[in-house]
Design an enzyme around this catalytic site. Structure first.
Site, PDB file in Angstrom:
ATOM      1  N   HIS B 264       0.835  -1.203   0.000  1.00 54.37           N
ATOM      2  CA  HIS B 264       0.000   0.000   0.000  1.00 54.37           C
ATOM      3  C   HIS B 264       0.874   1.258   0.000  1.00 54.37           C
ATOM      4  CE1 HIS B 264      -3.751   2.260   0.873  1.00 54.37           C
ATOM      5  NE2 HIS B 264      -2.934   3.079   1.525  1.00 54.37           N
ATOM      6  N   GLU B 265       1.829   1.311   0.916  1.00 50.10           N
ATOM      7  CA  GLU B 265       2.674   2.509   1.010  1.00 50.10           C
ATOM      8  C   GLU B 265       3.594   2.632  -0.199  1.00 50.10           C
ATOM      9  OE1 GLU B 265       1.562   4.483   3.050  1.00 50.10           O
ATOM     10  OE2 GLU B 265       0.506   3.121   4.417  1.00 50.10           O
ATOM     11  N   HIS B 268       1.757   4.613  -2.760  1.00 45.20           N
ATOM     12  CA  HIS B 268       1.873   6.058  -2.525  1.00 45.20           C
ATOM     13  C   HIS B 268       3.261   6.544  -2.942  1.00 45.20           C
ATOM     14  CE1 HIS B 268      -1.908   6.893  -0.553  1.00 45.20           C
ATOM     15  NE2 HIS B 268      -1.719   6.023   0.426  1.00 45.20           N
ATOM     16  N   GLU B 294      -4.712   7.944  -3.242  1.00 42.91           N
ATOM     17  CA  GLU B 294      -5.227   6.665  -2.746  1.00 42.91           C
ATOM     18  C   GLU B 294      -5.406   5.680  -3.908  1.00 42.91           C
ATOM     19  OE1 GLU B 294      -5.252   6.292   0.389  1.00 42.91           O
ATOM     20  OE2 GLU B 294      -6.368   4.418   0.699  1.00 42.91           O
TER      21      GLU B 294
END
Lengths: 495, 495
Positions: B264-265, B268, B294
């Protein structure tokens, strides 16, 4: 009201100092390798904001108004240090600072390249430019401060320190050391002949050495809630008093160099962590200067960390972490090793002062205009041969190109190292006088009373006194080489 | 000339943003525990400097003058984003911002204490104050921007996003999900009946999991020369584009939660690392907004990271690092687990949008003044029962006190999560259309062409287009729920 203005102003500067200190420590420890360019841009812009805010003309009025107010002792001292800080920042014209910054940066870059090549001839023009600017700086500061040019430079690092005091003390120490180095070497040889030196080599995982370092730091008083230990290429103590970042570097083949580095930086850290918190946004709340700071690191590294009593306590701690037992007789020859060498940063506590005094004597002449850049290799070599019996005439990279200080324009900084070593010995002597059982405490790993003494005498005082006043208040005496000489005699001399 | 002034101004702001970003990331990762108070002081002072510099009245003149200059496309876009940034910062009076900051901070502190106690009654007055100020903020922003109050709040997070578009799309998704959750749960039950689920539990040392995370990060395109992976209590992506700091947290009993967090990170981080570097000191150079950000994290975590093709490649990598072999059939039930729950942050990709739509619907009514603070528990419970068949009427800590967003005054933020999920699915569909063999690449751990597509379509665009324009240019379509619905059907639905 004006004091309040200065007080608010101090908080803004503290925030920028905080950012610069953490960004600087982060750069050397946790920053991604590709982050350097943007970091340099950001830090240069923040340093510019700091300079603009710290030198704003209205601050002169606030300080003058505050000086006319009725203030308590603490506030008076705070205003005095605000003025010192402001004067030091504003006595150089902005145009001059920019010119000097450019010259220094170019010279430092050139130095990184040419030192390894021993290319003195290629280096002379850049260094000569930096030296010309250092003389100009010294003249400007001398005028603003009412001091001689070289004293005005030393004043930047150690407020109140003067060549009139340093000169005779350094001479006494130099005259002692020129003979004593041979004596220490003879003693070392004799001992090695009686008992062969056990090699330091082994296999010591970094994680184990790190845990050992943390255990020793905590025991000696480092507050791990307000600081941390990381790895960097060059060990340093940075960050802010509420979060002191120290670093070391590890060799897996031996544990002593990392551990002694940790002790040295812990000494710096203890000073920072124990500064008066209520003054943290005033110049008054800072450590006094480079010599006093070095005296705190050398107090821990040399007075404590190379004291046999300390090793009685430390060896079992090492055994516990590294799973290896050393006897006191086996470790001390490494802890007390003495050797003649060309490189200052590799020197031991006996020979180190000669490296410093050589530089002090040369830069005094440089700033006075009596010694020219072109003549440095011969002047350096002559002293090196006289003091340590070594020549650098064919290797200027190990001579006047050895350190970053001169290319970076930092004249007046070198004396701090040896002033610190002498002051540490003088503080240890005063501590033992006030508290005769300190060695027993060391042997038990009990640092409480030793640190209480240091907190009361040094750390809690911030920048309240000049360097010589602070030393005299702490030890009851003016700077006196006899304590350091006595220390070296008893640790390294013939019985 | 005026453009040049804005350009210089941007560089100063970039330096302060750099400091705030690194100090913020450092606080959560490397700061000593006792360093928090001084860090908060420093960051508040730096944020104040940023705000003062970013809102200085002369900037309005520079922007107006630059708008009158003849500029190229890039510079025009840069000026437009400078104006947006300046308007957003200056449309609230300083007095209002201070009042709101105080109310938010008090409410957040109270929330930390009262949430665990389920003490809604004690919490209402503080939350009601924050809500009153949020309505006031929305009215002020609405006036400055010529938007409805709630649209003006959403505009802060996702420029160009409007309730007129979001409302119908969320309704369609909600109507689909209300039935689909049961279908997905039935499918899951049926599969589990056929093949018992292998437990995730085991023993996975942190260092091994970290190495696995770094290997997966590097493979998926994270540039380790411009970023790093650390540990923090709450995972985040912070730092600056030249040095992106992502974090995760580890359980030694299972490896999936840390790994999914890293994915997830990393999503980003890829956006930040691939923003146009030459625009880095302009608002134009930033990521477009929260929903688009997101969408990038969910693209990696959900579209890639829960895709069976990805796991064909990832399982051998896991086996290599953790010394444990998993079959695709054994890992997928964990990666695709669905469950009805009260807590948004623990939700899976099927139920998560219902948590968000519930909040979106409520805060639209809150900002419009149609729903009062005191009535929130009943309104929340009614929707929770309707959408997920669960009640929070007796546990307000799991109801309207669940998230920090409202106590912190962040209204208009929630929609971004589900807009991001829908936009990620729409981007994956467009990618597959442009590049039909993307799944094969995933199965081989080859992310080059996938990332090239994303770089061209999204990352390189910075803030050049509004959120809806950027999506339409990237995918050829306006926001359309059918891609996300289709994605959920094919991954979780009955065959």
């Amino acid at each position: 009201m004006s004091f309040q203005k200065i007080d608010d102003h101090g908080r803004k500067l503290e925030a920028l100092e905080h950012a610069l200190a953490i960004l600087g420590a982060d750069e050397a420890t946790h920053m991604a390798v590709g982050g350097g360019e943007k970091r340099a841009e950001a830090m240069a812009a923040l340093a510019g904001m700091y300079h603009r805010q710290a030198t704003a003309p209205e601050i002169a009025d606030w300080i003058a108004d505050a000086e006319a107010q009725t203030l308590g002792d603490e506030q008076l001292a705070a205003v005095r240090e605000f003025r010192r800080h402001y004067t030091n920042l504003t006595c150089l014209p902005v145009e001059f600072v920019e010119r000097q910054t450019n010259a220094r940066m170019r010279c430092e870059q050139l130095w990184r390249d040419l030192r390894a090549k021993n290319d003195w001839a290629g280096f002379v023009p850049a260094l000569d430019g930096v030296i010309a600017l250092a003389r100009e700086e010294a003249a400007l500061r001398a005028q603003a401060l009412g001091l001689t040019p070289y004293d005005a430079m030393i004043e930047q690092h150690d407020p109140g320190a003067r060549t009139a005091t340093i000169g005779p003390v350094f001479s006494e120490l130099k005259n002692f050391l020129k003979d004593f180095v041979s004596e220490a070497l003879a003693v070392q040889e004799e001992r090695a002949a009686k008992r062969p030196v056990k090699a330091l080599s082994g296999v010591y995982p970094v994680e184990k050495q790190r845990e050992l370092g943390l255990a020793i730091m905590a025991a000696t008083g480092f507050d791990l809630a307000h600081g941390s230990l990381s790895v960097s290429h060059h060990p340093f103590c940075g960050g802010v008093p509420s979060d002191v970042r120290i670093t070391t570097r590890y060799k897996t083949s031996e544990f002593l160099s990392a551990l002694m580095g940790v002790l040295h930086e812990t000494g710096h850290a203890l000073y920072e962590q124990n500064l008066p918190k209520e003054w943290s946004h005033w110049p008054l709340g800072r450590a006094r200067g480079m010599a006093m700071h070095e005296s705190q690191s050398l107090f821990v590294e040399k007075q404590i960390g190379r004291n046999p009593a300390f090793w009685r306590w430390a060896l079992p701690v090492i055994a516990q972490h590294l799973n290896e037992t050393w006897s006191l007789e086996d470790i001390l020859p490494h802890v007390h090793h003495v050797g003649r060498g060309l490189i200052r940063v590799d020197a031991d506590e006996v020979t180190y002062p000669l490296h410093v005094i050589l530089r002090y004597e040369l830069e005094e002449e440089i700033i006075a205009g009596k010694l020219q850049t072109i003549d440095l290799p011969e002047a350096w070599d002559a002293k090196m041969r006289e003091y340590l019996g070594l020549s650098t005439i064919d290797t200027p990279g190990d001579g006047p190109m050895q350190d970053v200080h001169w290319p970076a324009g930092a004249f007046g900084y070198f004396p701090s190292y040896t002033l610190g070593a002498m002051m540490a010995a003088q503080q240890w002597a005063a501590l033992i006088r006030d508290y005769p059982t300190a060695n027993n405490d060391l042997a038990e790993g009990n640092f409480t009373k030793i640190n209480d003494w240091r907190r009361e005498k040094i750390w809690s005082q911030g920048s309240r006194w000049s360097t010589p006043e602070l030393l005299e208040r702490a030890t009851g005496e003016k700077l006196d080489a006899s304590h350091f000489i006595g220390h070296l005699r008893s640790r390294y001399g013939a019985a």
